[in-house]
Motif scaffolding. Structure first.
Motif, short mmCIF file in Angstrom:
data_model
loop_
_atom_site.label_atom_id
_atom_site.label_comp_id
_atom_site.label_asym_id
_atom_site.label_seq_id
_atom_site.Cartn_x
_atom_site.Cartn_y
_atom_site.Cartn_z
N LYS A 117 36.49 31.27 54.60
CA LYS A 117 35.87 30.90 53.32
C LYS A 117 34.96 32.00 52.77
CE LYS A 117 35.85 26.07 54.82
NZ LYS A 117 35.03 24.86 55.06
N CYS A 118 35.36 33.26 52.94
CA CYS A 118 34.55 34.35 52.41
C CYS A 118 34.74 34.52 50.91
CB CYS A 118 34.89 35.66 53.12
SG CYS A 118 36.55 36.31 52.75
N GLY A 119 35.86 34.03 50.38
CA GLY A 119 36.11 34.09 48.93
C GLY A 119 36.66 35.42 48.43
N SER A 120 36.95 36.37 49.32
CA SER A 120 37.46 37.67 48.89
C SER A 120 38.79 37.54 48.14
CB SER A 120 37.65 38.59 50.10
OG SER A 120 36.42 38.85 50.73
N CYS A 121 39.64 36.62 48.59
CA CYS A 121 40.94 36.45 47.95
C CYS A 121 40.80 35.99 46.51
CB CYS A 121 41.79 35.47 48.75
SG CYS A 121 40.97 33.91 49.12
N THR A 122 39.87 35.06 46.28
CA THR A 122 39.65 34.57 44.92
C THR A 122 39.09 35.68 44.03
OG1 THR A 122 39.24 32.33 45.72
CG2 THR A 122 38.41 32.86 43.54
N SER A 123 38.17 36.48 44.57
CA SER A 123 37.57 37.57 43.79
C SER A 123 38.61 38.64 43.44
CB SER A 123 36.43 38.22 44.58
OG SER A 123 35.42 37.28 44.85
N ALA A 124 39.57 38.85 44.34
CA ALA A 124 40.55 39.92 44.13
C ALA A 124 41.67 39.52 43.18
CB ALA A 124 41.17 40.33 45.47
N CYS A 125 41.89 38.23 42.98
CA CYS A 125 43.05 37.78 42.21
C CYS A 125 42.93 38.18 40.74
CB CYS A 125 43.21 36.26 42.32
SG CYS A 125 44.62 35.64 41.35
N PRO A 126 43.86 38.97 40.21
CA PRO A 126 43.79 39.36 38.79
C PRO A 126 44.18 38.24 37.84
CG PRO A 126 45.77 40.26 39.78
CD PRO A 126 45.00 39.61 40.89
N MET A 127 44.71 37.12 38.38
CA MET A 127 45.13 36.00 37.53
C MET A 127 44.16 34.84 37.59
SD MET A 127 47.72 37.45 36.33
CE MET A 127 48.40 36.14 35.32
N ASN A 128 42.99 35.06 38.21
CA ASN A 128 41.94 34.04 38.28
C ASN A 128 42.39 32.74 38.96
OD1 ASN A 128 40.02 35.68 36.90
ND2 ASN A 128 40.99 35.14 34.97
N ILE A 129 43.25 32.86 39.93
CA ILE A 129 43.67 31.69 40.70
C ILE A 129 42.59 31.37 41.74
CG2 ILE A 129 45.39 30.85 42.39
CD1 ILE A 129 47.44 32.65 40.97
N PRO A 130 42.22 30.11 41.92
CA PRO A 130 41.24 29.74 42.95
C PRO A 130 41.87 29.81 44.34
CG PRO A 130 42.06 27.77 41.89
CD PRO A 130 42.69 28.93 41.16
N VAL A 131 42.12 31.02 44.79
CA VAL A 131 42.96 31.21 45.98
C VAL A 131 42.36 30.55 47.22
CG1 VAL A 131 44.11 32.91 47.44
CG2 VAL A 131 43.79 33.39 45.01
N MET A 132 41.05 30.81 47.47
CA MET A 132 40.44 30.26 48.69
C MET A 132 40.48 28.73 48.66
SD MET A 132 36.54 30.44 50.08
CE MET A 132 36.11 29.02 49.07
N ASP A 133 40.14 28.13 47.51
CA ASP A 133 40.18 26.67 47.41
C ASP A 133 41.61 26.16 47.64
OD1 ASP A 133 37.50 26.60 46.86
OD2 ASP A 133 37.76 26.53 44.68
N SER A 134 42.58 26.93 47.18
CA SER A 134 43.96 26.49 47.36
C SER A 134 44.38 26.56 48.82
CB SER A 134 44.90 27.34 46.49
OG SER A 134 46.17 26.74 46.39
N VAL A 135 43.87 27.57 49.56
CA VAL A 135 44.16 27.64 50.99
C VAL A 135 43.60 26.40 51.69
CG1 VAL A 135 43.65 28.89 53.13
CG2 VAL A 135 44.30 30.16 51.07
N LEU A 136 42.41 25.98 51.28
CA LEU A 136 41.83 24.77 51.88
C LEU A 136 42.66 23.54 51.52
CD1 LEU A 136 38.02 25.46 51.20
CD2 LEU A 136 39.37 25.99 53.23
N ARG A 137 43.22 23.53 50.31
CA ARG A 137 44.09 22.42 49.93
C ARG A 137 45.39 22.44 50.76
NH1 ARG A 137 41.30 22.58 44.82
NH2 ARG A 137 42.27 24.46 43.99
#
Length: 222
Positions: free
Chosen positions: A110-130
């Motif tokens: 849950k560091c959030g790096s994936c969400t910060s890096a996404c150029p399409m503004n996808i909530p990547v970390m939240d989606s991994v948790l889902r």
């Protein structure tokens, strides 16, 4: 009035670019096209993803070189992300089958790096948790705009593969014939086929009469 040319830096190397053109076009004009991979050049495939930094202190981040216009002093760093072999989807996706396909599913810190890096503004970390909770319909929606640039995988220190898992979920749901979201589309397609068969009869006069009745009733007569 904007200057006709600006100076940008590609991995530290200075080049002059026309004001308003994209990073990709600036690289091509400078004879440095090999510095960034290109594919569709339309913002879809994501292979030209780069990291950007500004000298005036504004926050940078990731962007697509085919869409991002150059700016004076912009620093550009290519982000080559190697692809990995795809893993076949499952017609009955579960958390267990997802984890069997991607054993690193639960490594997310849950560091959030994936969400910060996404150029399409996808909530990547939240989606991994889902994904971990089996909320696959929501995951599928999350990754609708994913361009598979791979940056979320590149920045993850725990080797989680978010966009690969997101694609796996979307493909698996697409294979599942019991997916209720596919039912309306199938019914609609069947109705369209019936209407075309009704209208495209071989007899020209009957075709004309059916067209008139179709228009009058707004569809096939009951």
């Amino acid at each position: 009035m904007e200057p006709e040319s600006v100076e940008i830096f590609i991995a530290g190397k200075s080049i002059n670019a026309k004001s308003g053109e994209t990073i990709v076009h600036a690289l091509w004009a400078a004879g440095m096209g090999e510095a960034v991979k290109t594919g569709c050049v339309g913002g879809v495939c994501g292979v030209c993803t780069v990291s950007i930094r500004f000298q005036d202190g504004r926050p940078g981040g990731t962007d697509l070189a085919c869409l991002r216009p150059v700016e004076e002093g912009m620093e550009v760093f290519p982000c080559p992300v190697e692809s990995i072999p795809p893993i076949g989807p499952s017609p009955d996706p579960t958390v267990e089958s997802l984890q069997a396909a991607f054993p690193t599913l639960n490594r997310c810190t849950k560091c959030g790096s994936c969400t910060s890096a996404c150029p399409m503004n996808i909530p990547v970390m939240d989606s991994v948790l889902r994904m971990q909770d089996g909320k696959f319909d929501e995951v599928s929606e999350d990754f609708t705009t994913c361009i598979h640039c791979g940056l979320c995988r590149l920045v993850c220190e725990d080797n989680v593969k978010p966009h690969n898992m997101g694609l796996w979920v979307r493909r698996s749901l697409g294979m599942n014939r019991n997916n209720p979201s596919l039912a309306p589309a199938t019914q609609e397609q069947n109705q369209v086929e019936r209407e075309w068969n009704y209208l495209l009869t071989d007899d020209p006069q009957e075709r004309f009469e059916r067209a008139k009745r179709f228009r009058k009733h707004g569809g096939i007569e009951k």
